[in-house]
Scaffold this active site. Structure first.
Site, PDB file in Angstrom:
ATOM      1  N   CYS A  14       0.928  -1.106   0.106  1.00 28.48           N
ATOM      2  CA  CYS A  14       0.046   0.158  -0.260  1.00 28.48           C
ATOM      3  C   CYS A  14       0.715   1.322   0.215  1.00 28.48           C
ATOM      4  CB  CYS A  14      -0.998   0.177   1.284  1.00 28.48           C
ATOM      5  SG  CYS A  14      -2.114  -1.242   1.464  1.00 28.48           S
ATOM      6  N   ARG A  29       3.908  -0.222  -4.763  1.00 25.93           N
ATOM      7  CA  ARG A  29       3.907  -1.001  -3.573  1.00 25.93           C
ATOM      8  C   ARG A  29       2.297  -1.628  -3.406  1.00 25.93           C
ATOM      9  NH1 ARG A  29       6.899   1.724   0.254  1.00 25.93           N
ATOM     10  NH2 ARG A  29       5.292   1.143   1.815  1.00 25.93           N
ATOM     11  N   TRP A  71      -2.646  -2.728  -1.698  1.00 21.16           N
ATOM     12  CA  TRP A  71      -2.380  -4.300  -1.763  1.00 21.16           C
ATOM     13  C   TRP A  71      -3.132  -4.954  -0.666  1.00 21.16           C
ATOM     14  CZ3 TRP A  71      -0.350  -8.216   1.016  1.00 21.16           C
ATOM     15  CH2 TRP A  71       0.249  -9.457   0.261  1.00 21.16           C
ATOM     16  N   ASN A  96      -1.668   1.987   5.967  1.00 25.59           N
ATOM     17  CA  ASN A  96      -0.644   0.986   5.225  1.00 25.59           C
ATOM     18  C   ASN A  96      -0.437   0.241   6.582  1.00 25.59           C
ATOM     19  OD1 ASN A  96       1.143  -0.531   4.143  1.00 25.59           O
ATOM     20  ND2 ASN A  96       2.716   1.060   4.002  1.00 25.59           N
ATOM     21  N   GLY A  97      -0.774  -1.139   6.627  1.00 24.17           N
ATOM     22  CA  GLY A  97      -0.303  -1.866   7.500  1.00 24.17           C
ATOM     23  C   GLY A  97      -1.273  -2.995   7.902  1.00 24.17           C
ATOM     24  N   GLU A 154      17.409 -17.811  -7.956  1.00 27.12           N
ATOM     25  CA  GLU A 154      17.090 -16.333  -8.240  1.00 27.12           C
ATOM     26  C   GLU A 154      16.810 -16.154  -9.531  1.00 27.12           C
ATOM     27  OE1 GLU A 154      16.411 -13.708  -6.751  1.00 27.12           O
ATOM     28  OE2 GLU A 154      16.654 -12.128  -8.163  1.00 27.12           O
ATOM     29  N   LYS A 173      12.826 -15.057 -10.699  1.00 27.76           N
ATOM     30  CA  LYS A 173      12.488 -13.866 -11.421  1.00 27.76           C
ATOM     31  C   LYS A 173      11.688 -14.355 -12.704  1.00 27.76           C
ATOM     32  CE  LYS A 173      13.537 -11.155  -9.798  1.00 27.76           C
ATOM     33  NZ  LYS A 173      14.238 -10.992  -8.694  1.00 27.76           N
ATOM     34  N   GLU A 179       8.037 -14.888 -10.904  1.00 20.44           N
ATOM     35  CA  GLU A 179       7.214 -13.586 -10.471  1.00 20.44           C
ATOM     36  C   GLU A 179       6.588 -12.875 -11.702  1.00 20.44           C
ATOM     37  OE1 GLU A 179       9.401 -11.207  -7.833  1.00 20.44           O
ATOM     38  OE2 GLU A 179      11.222 -11.622  -8.748  1.00 20.44           O
ATOM     39  N   HIS A 182      18.134 -36.448  -7.832  1.00 21.16           N
ATOM     40  CA  HIS A 182      17.582 -37.175  -6.413  1.00 21.16           C
ATOM     41  C   HIS A 182      16.100 -36.723  -6.541  1.00 21.16           C
ATOM     42  CE1 HIS A 182      21.113 -38.129  -4.492  1.00 21.16           C
ATOM     43  NE2 HIS A 182      21.534 -37.184  -4.917  1.00 21.16           N
ATOM     44  N   LYS A 189       5.790  -4.615  -4.103  1.00 21.74           N
ATOM     45  CA  LYS A 189       7.481  -4.063  -3.910  1.00 21.74           C
ATOM     46  C   LYS A 189       7.721  -4.238  -2.465  1.00 21.74           C
ATOM     47  CE  LYS A 189      11.429  -3.025  -5.509  1.00 21.74           C
ATOM     48  NZ  LYS A 189      12.096  -4.267  -6.080  1.00 21.74           N
TER      49      LYS A 189
HETATM   50  C1  F6R Z   1      11.765 -10.439  -5.744  1.00 23.89           C
HETATM   51  C2  F6R Z   1      11.427  -9.617  -4.774  1.00 23.89           C
HETATM   52  C3  F6R Z   1      11.020 -10.184  -3.312  1.00 23.89           C
HETATM   53  C4  F6R Z   1      11.938  -9.347  -2.236  1.00 23.89           C
HETATM   54  C5  F6R Z   1      11.505  -9.532  -0.875  1.00 23.89           C
HETATM   55  C6  F6R Z   1      12.371  -8.996   0.207  1.00 23.89           C
HETATM   56  O1  F6R Z   1      11.864 -10.132  -6.972  1.00 23.89           O
HETATM   57  O2  F6R Z   1      11.603  -8.541  -4.838  1.00 23.89           O
HETATM   58  O3  F6R Z   1      11.231 -11.337  -3.156  1.00 23.89           O
HETATM   59  O4  F6R Z   1      13.170  -9.733  -2.560  1.00 23.89           O
HETATM   60  O5  F6R Z   1      10.091  -9.193  -0.844  1.00 23.89           O
HETATM   61  O6  F6R Z   1      12.207  -7.621   0.119  1.00 23.89           O
HETATM   62  P1  F6R Z   1      13.345  -6.696   0.569  1.00 23.89           P
HETATM   63  O7  F6R Z   1      14.721  -7.002  -0.034  1.00 23.89           O
HETATM   64  O8  F6R Z   1      12.586  -5.190   0.414  1.00 23.89           O
HETATM   65  O9  F6R Z   1      13.611  -7.101   2.146  1.00 23.89           O
END
Ligand code: F6R
Length: 619
Positions: free
Chosen positions: A2, A27, A75, A101-102, A492, A496, A499, A515, A614
């Site tokens: 949010c 966000r 969100w 937000n929260g 990773e 990517k 998501e 395995h 984010k």
């Molecule tokens: C994936 C991504 C998330 C963040 C995770 C932690 O691309 O961005 O997996 O890495 O939500 O977020 P931070 O780094 O802000 O604690």
């Protein structure tokens, strides 16, 4: 999660609020809303399901006048994303409108109590409970908005950043925070007038002022049209606002000619990492200087163990950090999912160092994990990007990434920024503990310094990925394999792809494939193998052979000049040679580009993938 925007001043608030919502849309983007006190004194609320453009369309033809307002992009946590549950929420009498937000954890108990006192609710949200509680407090204690907020927040369990408008008092804006971020921008005009801007981060504020106050936990701020900014805590103690100057410019938060923030941020990596190492890696003396370590040398000298807590992509970079620090510093390092760590009563010794890795510095689980470690006496170190965010403020020391704002929801430059920062941290600790020979230390510093140039080479020499990605858009599954330092790169790469393209992908240590996951391999299954000419190269070659003999399609990341894996691969990406421990910084780039182009070809919203936000400031 949010985004909150607010404004009070002499300008029309609506355009400022909408622009701010666009900046904060990363966000959360399942619904949006705005509230204004109009020129004729009405407290208007407009809301829409979907993105901010849907709100703008819905607002056409409405009374959008007013020089004070609040806005929100959501969100969803409590209640499905629809117009009713969107913020702002009115209080019952419609004298108040609030954005939040929260999460209010005890919202059910509070709602029942308010309902027993005759109040009725329109939505399923915890936020409506908060605005009703404030109104209830104002009525039952016959007090003003500030006191009503103070009394209400004393009864609340959970996290909040809130902003509130009061119809009866159109000359003041009230906000408060605990656990969720809130920044107040203060702009003094040449004629002496002061206007205030609010944001969940500084991005909606930067084009108006670089003077900001980061609100702290349990602080309530009152801003009025006369330029007054009062900050008081929940116990009524007045706090002196601390004015900070933002280190941010507008170019950093705009796309700069790229179609998406994600692509811009992928290409920004060489320069972002140059900024990250500037003043820290010295190529002439072949030295590393991290003040966060220098100021606490005894802690690093005498520490028994390092625990790194993180989530998501940051957890992947933490894993690379573990491999590096263990190798360079001979200290045991554990890497924990912050969400697991915080709830399982972990053994933490006072001579442990707990490192929190987080781009946003606001991830609720990571913050809670370090709070737990603090209670147990550990020394806390933050590796974060967002300056002034909650984790750096909660830690004893730390190192900022300085890679600039990351707006694309999928993390790219923050990942490589974290990996290079953890490598510098490992070198700085090794220097304190004298665990590396001078030659090895100098060579590792020297090679790390070359990485931004090698990243640039990697970007320039893998330009055909957009064409080649088209062939994989119809795949249902991908497997990513790597060994040693490149196992986290496989994780990773898979994350990517998942998501942003919504294709199922799994990352695995290459040798573990036998395995179980090898059962999945057939002609339909692309297998991405990170296979640099290092470490366990021969073993990875054998793994590739095993996949090929079962019909799998090989997409490899190879070292420049390697013909063996090149010939075994259906497609390959090339990276320049570097030390084994730094390969992740290069190998991840083609995987970022692959996921980007697959997602774009599939027509996905790359910067705002479904269901994601984010920064995850709720559990
Ligand atoms: C994936 C991504 C998330 C963040 C995770 C932690 O691309 O961005 O997996 O890495 O939500 O977020 P931070 O780094 O802000 O604690």
């Amino acid at each position: 999660m949010c985004g909150i925007v607010g404004y009070i001043g002499e300008q029309q608030a609506y355009p400022i609020l909408i622009k701010g919502l666009h900046r904060l849309e990363y966000r959360g983007y399942d619904s949006a809303g705005v509230s204004l006190i109009s020129e004729n004194g009405d407290l208007n609320v407009y809301k829409a399901k979907g993105k901010v453009v849907a709100l703008e369309n819905g607002c056409k033809g409405q009374d959008l006048t007013g020089t004070i307002g609040i806005a929100h992009t959501r969100w969803a946590t409590h209640g499905e994303p629809n117009q009713v549950n969107a913020h702002p929420h009115y209080s019952e009498s419609r004298n108040l409108a609030l954005v939040h937000n929260g999460i209010i954890e005890n919202y059910k108990a509070l709602r029942t109590e308010l309902e027993n006192n005759g109040m009725t609710f329109c939505s399923e949200t915890d936020t409506e409970v908060l605005v009703q509680l404030i109104e209830y407090m104002m009525k039952s204690h016959n007090c003003d908005l500030f006191e009503g907020v103070q009394l209400a927040l004393k009864n609340v369990i959970g996290a909040y950043a809130i902003a509130i408008l009061e119809k009866k008092n159109p000359d003041q804006l009230v906000c408060a925070r605990k656990g969720s971020p809130l920044v107040i921008g203060v702009a003094k005009k040449s004629d002496g007038h002061v206007e205030f801007f609010l944001g969940s981060d500084a991005t909606p504020i930067i084009e108006y002022t670089n003077q900001v106050v980061y609100l702290k936990d349990e602080q309530i701020a009152i801003m009025d049209r006369k330029g007054r900014l009062d900050i008081v805590n929940l116990s009524s103690v007045h706090q002196t606002p601390q004015l900070d100057t933002l280190q941010l410019n507008l170019d950093q938060i705009e796309k700069g000619g790229f179609p998406h923030f994600m692509l811009k941020e992928i290409w920004e990596q060489p320069n972002a990492l140059r900024t990250c190492i500037r003043g820290r890696l010295n190529p002439t003396d072949k030295d590393v200087i991290l003040s966060g370590v220098l100021d606490h040398q005894d802690r690093f000298l005498n520490c028994r163990r390092i625990i790194i807590c993180a989530c998501g992509t940051s957890w992947h970079s933490a894993l690379i950090g573990k491999y590096f620090i263990e190798e360079a510093c001979q200290i045991p390092v554990e890497v924990e999912y912050a969400s697991e760590f915080r709830y399982r009563n972990p053994v933490i010794f006072p001579d442990d160092i707990v490192i929190a890795v987080s781009q946003s510095g606001e991830t609720a689980d990571t913050l809670a994990a370090i709070e737990l470690a603090k209670e147990k006496g550990a020394f806390l170190y933050g590796v974060c990007n967002v300056i002034g965010s909650s984790i750096p403020r909660a830690t004893n020391s730390g190192t900022y990434l300085h890679v600039g704002p990351e707006i694309g929801v999928a993390s790219t430059k923050a990942f490589t920024g974290q990996v290079i920062t953890l490598s510098m941290l490992g070198l700085a600790i090794a220097k304190v503990r004298k665990t590396l020979s001078d030659d090895m230390f100098h060579m590792l510093v020297d090679e790390l310094y070359q990485i931004p140039d090698k990243m640039q080479w990697t970007l320039e020499n893998n330009k055909g990925i957009d064409k080649f990605a088209e062939r994989f858009t119809y795949c249902k599954n991908f497997l990513y394999l790597g060994r040693g330092y490149n196992y986290p790169v496989a994780l990773e790469g898979a994350l990517k792809l998942k998501e942003i393209s919504y294709i199922h992908a799994e990352g695995y240590p290459a040798a573990e494939m036998k395995h179980g996951p090898i059962a999945l391999v057939d002609e339909e299954m692309p297998v991405v193998v990170v296979a640099p000419k290092h470490g366990m190269y021969e073993k990875v070659v054998s793994n590739i052979q095993e996949i090929k003999s079962r019909g799998g399609k090989i997409i490899s990341v190879i070292t420049e000049g390697d013909t063996t894996v090149k010939e075994m691969s259906d497609y390959y990406f090339t990276i320049p040679d570097t030390r084994d421990c730094y390969v992740p910084l290069l190998a991840v780039i083609p995987l970022q580009l692959l996921s980007y182009y697959v997602a774009v070809t599939k027509g996905r919203n790359v910067d705002q993938p479904r269901n994601l936000a984010k920064s995850v400031t709720v559990e």
